[in-house]
Design an enzyme around this catalytic site. Structure first.
Site, PDB file in Angstrom:
ATOM      1  N   SER A  25       0.801  -1.218   0.000  1.00 44.10           N
ATOM      2  CA  SER A  25       0.000   0.000   0.000  1.00 44.10           C
ATOM      3  C   SER A  25       0.833   1.267   0.000  1.00 44.10           C
ATOM      4  O   SER A  25       2.051   1.238  -0.062  1.00 44.10           O
ATOM      5  CB  SER A  25      -0.959   0.040   1.191  1.00 44.10           C
ATOM      6  OG  SER A  25      -0.224   0.231   2.383  1.00 44.10           O
ATOM      7  N   THR A  57      -1.443   0.711  -6.524  1.00 44.42           N
ATOM      8  CA  THR A  57      -1.506   0.185  -5.161  1.00 44.42           C
ATOM      9  C   THR A  57      -2.817   0.676  -4.550  1.00 44.42           C
ATOM     10  O   THR A  57      -3.745   1.024  -5.291  1.00 44.42           O
ATOM     11  CB  THR A  57      -0.259   0.582  -4.330  1.00 44.42           C
ATOM     12  OG1 THR A  57      -0.291  -0.096  -3.069  1.00 44.42           O
ATOM     13  CG2 THR A  57      -0.141   2.073  -4.147  1.00 44.42           C
ATOM     14  N   TYR A  58      -2.910   0.699  -3.242  1.00 44.24           N
ATOM     15  CA  TYR A  58      -4.106   1.229  -2.592  1.00 44.24           C
ATOM     16  C   TYR A  58      -3.679   2.153  -1.462  1.00 44.24           C
ATOM     17  O   TYR A  58      -2.569   2.058  -0.937  1.00 44.24           O
ATOM     18  CB  TYR A  58      -5.019   0.107  -2.082  1.00 44.24           C
ATOM     19  CG  TYR A  58      -4.368  -0.827  -1.097  1.00 44.24           C
ATOM     20  CD1 TYR A  58      -4.468  -0.606   0.276  1.00 44.24           C
ATOM     21  CD2 TYR A  58      -3.650  -1.934  -1.540  1.00 44.24           C
ATOM     22  CE1 TYR A  58      -3.865  -1.457   1.181  1.00 44.24           C
ATOM     23  CE2 TYR A  58      -3.044  -2.787  -0.636  1.00 44.24           C
ATOM     24  CZ  TYR A  58      -3.155  -2.548   0.717  1.00 44.24           C
ATOM     25  OH  TYR A  58      -2.551  -3.390   1.608  1.00 44.24           O
ATOM     26  N   GLY A  73       5.843  -2.066   0.762  1.00 44.44           N
ATOM     27  CA  GLY A  73       5.835  -3.366   0.117  1.00 44.44           C
ATOM     28  C   GLY A  73       6.632  -3.356  -1.178  1.00 44.44           C
ATOM     29  O   GLY A  73       7.598  -2.598  -1.327  1.00 44.44           O
ATOM     30  N   ALA A  74       6.224  -4.184  -2.131  1.00 44.69           N
ATOM     31  CA  ALA A  74       6.951  -4.305  -3.398  1.00 44.69           C
ATOM     32  C   ALA A  74       7.083  -2.971  -4.120  1.00 44.69           C
ATOM     33  O   ALA A  74       8.083  -2.711  -4.795  1.00 44.69           O
ATOM     34  CB  ALA A  74       6.257  -5.329  -4.294  1.00 44.69           C
ATOM     35  N   ALA A  75       6.093  -2.095  -3.954  1.00 34.74           N
ATOM     36  CA  ALA A  75       6.140  -0.784  -4.611  1.00 34.74           C
ATOM     37  C   ALA A  75       7.302   0.065  -4.103  1.00 34.74           C
ATOM     38  O   ALA A  75       7.717   1.020  -4.775  1.00 34.74           O
ATOM     39  CB  ALA A  75       4.820  -0.051  -4.406  1.00 34.74           C
TER      40      ALA A  75
END
Length: 126
Positions: A25, A57-58, A73-75
């Site tokens: 996120s 993402t959110y 995260g991955a982002a």
């Protein structure tokens, strides 16, 4: 037919944190979410001005007034602290409503303070 339109954007937000070991996120200052009209858990697109990365993402709500923009995260591989980003959310409207719709635009300074708001993007000639 439904048309997908820009619902709102946070323009030139500055990434304050990049947390790889997080569930995912983008944490955004609650005041900024409210100003733009982005809801917690709403899908957002992030466009990184520094490196050209674009990702989905959110949003999650960070503490109001914190000026936090934390890509998690991955982002986190796609944005570093100090990067300027554009955070957008989109919505779908019937054509008749879309013709009358205007997005919420929130312009930020380098410290994630609101500089101005608007509802129209001016045409910029090259």
């Amino acid at each position: 037919m439904l048309l997908t339109l820009l619902k709102c954007k946070l323009h030139k937000a500055t990434v304050t944190h990049s947390e790889l070991e997080y569930e995912g996120s983008c944490a955004i200052d609650g005041d900024l979410l409210d100003a733009a009209g982005i809801l917690p858990y709403e899908q957002i697109q992030i466009y990184n001005i520094a490196n050209g990365e674009r990702f989905t993402t959110y949003a999650i709500r960070a503490e109001a007034g914190s000026r936090v923009i934390s890509v998690n995260g991955a982002a986190a591989h796609k944005a570093n602290p100090g990067d300027r980003v554009i955070i957008c959310a989109y919505g779908q409207l019937p054509r008749e409503e879309a013709a009358r719709f205007h997005p919420r635009l929130v312009y930020l300074d380098a410290d994630n303070r609101i500089v101005r708001t608007g509802s129209d993007i001016p045409v910029q000639a090259a």
